[in-house]
Design a protein around this motif. Structure first.
Motif, PDB file in Angstrom:
ATOM      1  N   MET A 118       0.826  -1.214   0.000  1.00 32.22           N
ATOM      2  CA  MET A 118       0.000   0.000   0.000  1.00 32.22           C
ATOM      3  C   MET A 118       0.857   1.260   0.000  1.00 32.22           C
ATOM      4  O   MET A 118       0.451   2.301  -0.523  1.00 32.22           O
ATOM      5  CB  MET A 118      -0.932   0.001   1.209  1.00 32.22           C
ATOM      6  CG  MET A 118      -1.973  -1.094   1.176  1.00 32.22           C
ATOM      7  SD  MET A 118      -3.133  -0.995   2.551  1.00 32.22           S
ATOM      8  CE  MET A 118      -3.928   0.564   2.196  1.00 32.22           C
ATOM      9  N   TYR A 121       1.376   2.781  -3.433  1.00 33.55           N
ATOM     10  CA  TYR A 121       0.281   3.611  -3.945  1.00 33.55           C
ATOM     11  C   TYR A 121       0.328   5.018  -3.346  1.00 33.55           C
ATOM     12  O   TYR A 121       0.227   6.018  -4.071  1.00 33.55           O
ATOM     13  CB  TYR A 121      -1.062   2.961  -3.628  1.00 33.55           C
ATOM     14  CG  TYR A 121      -2.232   3.865  -3.915  1.00 33.55           C
ATOM     15  CD1 TYR A 121      -2.619   4.157  -5.214  1.00 33.55           C
ATOM     16  CD2 TYR A 121      -2.941   4.470  -2.863  1.00 33.55           C
ATOM     17  CE1 TYR A 121      -3.686   5.005  -5.472  1.00 33.55           C
ATOM     18  CE2 TYR A 121      -4.010   5.323  -3.111  1.00 33.55           C
ATOM     19  CZ  TYR A 121      -4.367   5.583  -4.423  1.00 33.55           C
ATOM     20  OH  TYR A 121      -5.408   6.435  -4.681  1.00 33.55           O
ATOM     21  N   THR A 140      -1.542   4.963 -12.398  1.00 30.18           N
ATOM     22  CA  THR A 140      -2.253   4.808 -11.119  1.00 30.18           C
ATOM     23  C   THR A 140      -3.096   3.542 -11.111  1.00 30.18           C
ATOM     24  O   THR A 140      -3.109   2.794 -10.122  1.00 30.18           O
ATOM     25  CB  THR A 140      -3.147   6.041 -10.860  1.00 30.18           C
ATOM     26  OG1 THR A 140      -2.348   7.222 -10.887  1.00 30.18           O
ATOM     27  CG2 THR A 140      -3.837   5.933  -9.511  1.00 30.18           C
ATOM     28  N   MET A 141      -3.814   3.300 -12.214  1.00 26.62           N
ATOM     29  CA  MET A 141      -4.623   2.085 -12.295  1.00 26.62           C
ATOM     30  C   MET A 141      -3.759   0.840 -12.219  1.00 26.62           C
ATOM     31  O   MET A 141      -4.113  -0.159 -11.568  1.00 26.62           O
ATOM     32  CB  MET A 141      -5.426   2.089 -13.604  1.00 26.62           C
ATOM     33  CG  MET A 141      -6.557   3.104 -13.645  1.00 26.62           C
ATOM     34  SD  MET A 141      -7.792   2.824 -12.326  1.00 26.62           S
ATOM     35  CE  MET A 141      -8.369   1.194 -12.782  1.00 26.62           C
ATOM     36  N   ILE A 144      -2.699   0.338  -8.611  1.00 26.90           N
ATOM     37  CA  ILE A 144      -3.831  -0.153  -7.800  1.00 26.90           C
ATOM     38  C   ILE A 144      -4.078  -1.641  -8.051  1.00 26.90           C
ATOM     39  O   ILE A 144      -4.287  -2.421  -7.111  1.00 26.90           O
ATOM     40  CB  ILE A 144      -5.106   0.664  -8.114  1.00 26.90           C
ATOM     41  CG1 ILE A 144      -4.955   2.105  -7.591  1.00 26.90           C
ATOM     42  CG2 ILE A 144      -6.341   0.013  -7.490  1.00 26.90           C
ATOM     43  CD1 ILE A 144      -6.092   3.022  -7.980  1.00 26.90           C
ATOM     44  N   SER A 148      -3.595  -4.547  -5.267  1.00 24.31           N
ATOM     45  CA  SER A 148      -4.741  -5.408  -4.937  1.00 24.31           C
ATOM     46  C   SER A 148      -4.398  -6.881  -5.121  1.00 24.31           C
ATOM     47  O   SER A 148      -4.701  -7.722  -4.256  1.00 24.31           O
ATOM     48  CB  SER A 148      -5.940  -5.025  -5.815  1.00 24.31           C
ATOM     49  OG  SER A 148      -6.297  -3.675  -5.635  1.00 24.31           O
TER      50      SER A 148
END
Length: 510
Positions: A118, A121, A140-141, A144, A148
């Motif tokens: 995390m 990010y 960014t995507m 993420i 995840s």
């Protein structure tokens, strides 16, 4: 903002309770701490020393995070300190989990790894915001999705597999550092102080990150310095964020001072405008009052004479009263005409037809046109004209309007000059100032020196010495307006009981 502040204080209290527990149960923590969990440690020491080092860094990072959170609270429009604080908290939680001896060791390791994922990010959104641009949407995507997937896989796999996932995350971190090095290098050419320090901090984490990659893949047998690099990065950026805040605060103070100065200026201008508006309002009221007064006298006279004739108190055949009615009507007509013309002059509604004329020829003709009028008033009327020069004697004037000026000046002289008096007109040129001049001097009653500045005001007048020569009090105001439109000037010289002289100057034609 208040909710965020409350959360920060709650986290601080919980961390304080934990640190208090560590110090009060130090022996227990030392004996039960699993040294192999300290993946961020760059110190090879005993368990006790590792705990002391960890607590030291946790305290520093918490202080920095608390301070950054307060920067955001003071300026909620700038989210850079907020993102930076989130990033620091992922590291703080990881370090707390590293030294806590309670619970399942394997579960603690998974939580440490998830915090590490995390942190990538939060690091990304912080550094994007710091560089004054929005985070790249695709990047960014991608981050993420990676975070995840790594989190889910970590929660449901064995030790060997999650260690490989941690190594993969370390590789992602390092690749991101390389990308960040490229971005900051491009901005480095702007030679801004903060960008230079960002570039230096990125170089530090790139170098320590590269050494960390060599360690985790067992290329070299050393202690990873990645934790030290990140720690230095955090210290540099905490200073940079503080500097950003101070610069922003300074700009805010300057803007506030500038705004206050502008408000003061506008207030002064508004007060001045209000004073002018009140003055204009008073002037308007005074003008209306003067008009009413000037119209009431002749209207009253006409009404009284007409009533007397209707009631046969005054014989209808008496021409004296009919002449009075005619004179009063003429005065009202002239007053209204002067007011209309003055209003049109002030609003530039009268078009001036300018043409070049010879000043001497023009003034000689005008003088002659009024000779009969002054002779009938039994006033001596003389013209003094300078010797006609061979040089240019032309002026650019509207002949009709300039004759109106002459008529008003002469009419004033007639009103205030007794029978047997004199009016002298002087015409000439002043090549030193490139002007033509006209002087009209009379031997009338004159004007007191204390009243000279009022003679151009609307409705200002003194009682004429001839009862049949009533004045509207607007003639000189009209004269001044016409002369002004010719870019000329008018001055007056007078002495009580010795007469008055008006001096008019008009520029020579080029």
């Amino acid at each position: 903002m208040k909710k965020f502040s409350s959360i920060g204080y709650i986290l601080g209290i919980l961390l304080g309770i934990f640190l208090l527990t560590v110090f009060t149960n130090l022996t227990y923590f030392v004996e039960n701490m699993r040294k192999e969990v300290l993946l961020y440690s760059f110190v090879q020491s005993s368990n006790l020393e590792l705990i002391v080092w960890s607590l030291f860094f946790i305290g520093i990072l918490f202080t920095v995070s608390f301070f950054q959170s307060n920067l955001y609270i003071k300026r909620p429009d700038d989210k850079v300190p907020l993102y930076f604080s989130f990033y620091i908290w992922t590291i703080i939680i990881s370090m707390v989990l590293m030294i806590i001896p309670y619970g399942d060791w394997f579960l603690l390791l998974k939580l440490i790894y998830i915090c590490n994922y995390m942190s990538l990010y939060f690091f990304h959104i912080y550094i994007s915001a710091f560089l004054h641009k929005q985070a790249h949407r695709l990047l960014t995507m991608f981050i993420i999705i990676c975070v995840s997937v790594l989190t889910v896989l970590t929660m449901f796999n064995n030790f060997d597999f999650i260690v490989k996932l941690f190594q993969l995350n370390s590789m992602l971190y390092f690749c991101y550092f390389i990308y960040l090095l490229y971005v900051t290098w491009r901005k480095f050419r702007e030679k801004q102080k903060q960008i230079i320090w960002v570039f230096i901090s990125v170089i530090i984490i790139v170098l320590t990150g590269f050494q960390h990659q060599l360690v985790i893949y067992h290329v070299i047998e050393e202690v990873s310095q990645n934790g030290l690099g990140i720690f230095l990065f955090l210290l540099i950026h905490s200073v940079l964020n503080m500097e950003r805040f101070l610069n922003s605060y300074s700009e805010t103070v300057e803007m506030k001072q500038l705004l206050q100065e502008k408000v003061k200026e506008r207030t002064v201008e508004l007060e001045r405008a209000n004073v002018e508006m009140r003055s204009l309002q008073n002037e308007k009221s005074q003008i209306i009052s003067d008009i009413c007064h000037d119209l009431s006298n002749p209207i009253t006279s006409i009404g009284m004479i007409s009533k007397g004739m209707l009631e046969e108190v005054i014989p209808v055949t008496n021409k004296q009263y009919l002449v009075e009615i005619l004179n009063k009507s003429s005065l009202m007509e002239k007053l209204l005409g002067d007011l209309r013309q003055l209003n049109m002059l002030e609003n530039n509604q009268i078009h001036f037809h300018l043409e070049k004329v010879d000043w001497y020829d023009y003034m000689k003709r005008i003088f002659t046109d009024y000779d009969a009028n002054l002779q009938s008033e039994d006033i001596k009327y003389k013209l003094h004209m300078d010797k006609v020069p061979k040089q240019n004697a032309e002026v650019l004037i509207d002949p009709l309007r300039m004759e109106q000026v002459y008529f008003n000046i002469i009419s004033n002289s007639i009103k205030y000059t007794p029978v047997g008096g004199s009016v002298e007109v002087s015409v000439g040129l002043d090549y030193a100032t490139q002007q033509a001049f006209l002087k009209v001097s009379d031997s009338g009653i004159g004007i007191d020196s204390s009243q000279l500045h009022l003679i151009y005001d609307r409705f200002y007048r003194t009682e004429p010495i001839k009862a049949d020569k009533e004045s509207t009090g607007l003639g000189l105001n009209i004269v001044k307006s016409i002369i002004s439109r010719h870019e000329g000037s008018i001055n007056v010289e007078s002495e009580k009981g010795k007469g008055t002289t008006f001096i008019i100057r008009i520029p020579l034609a080029v």
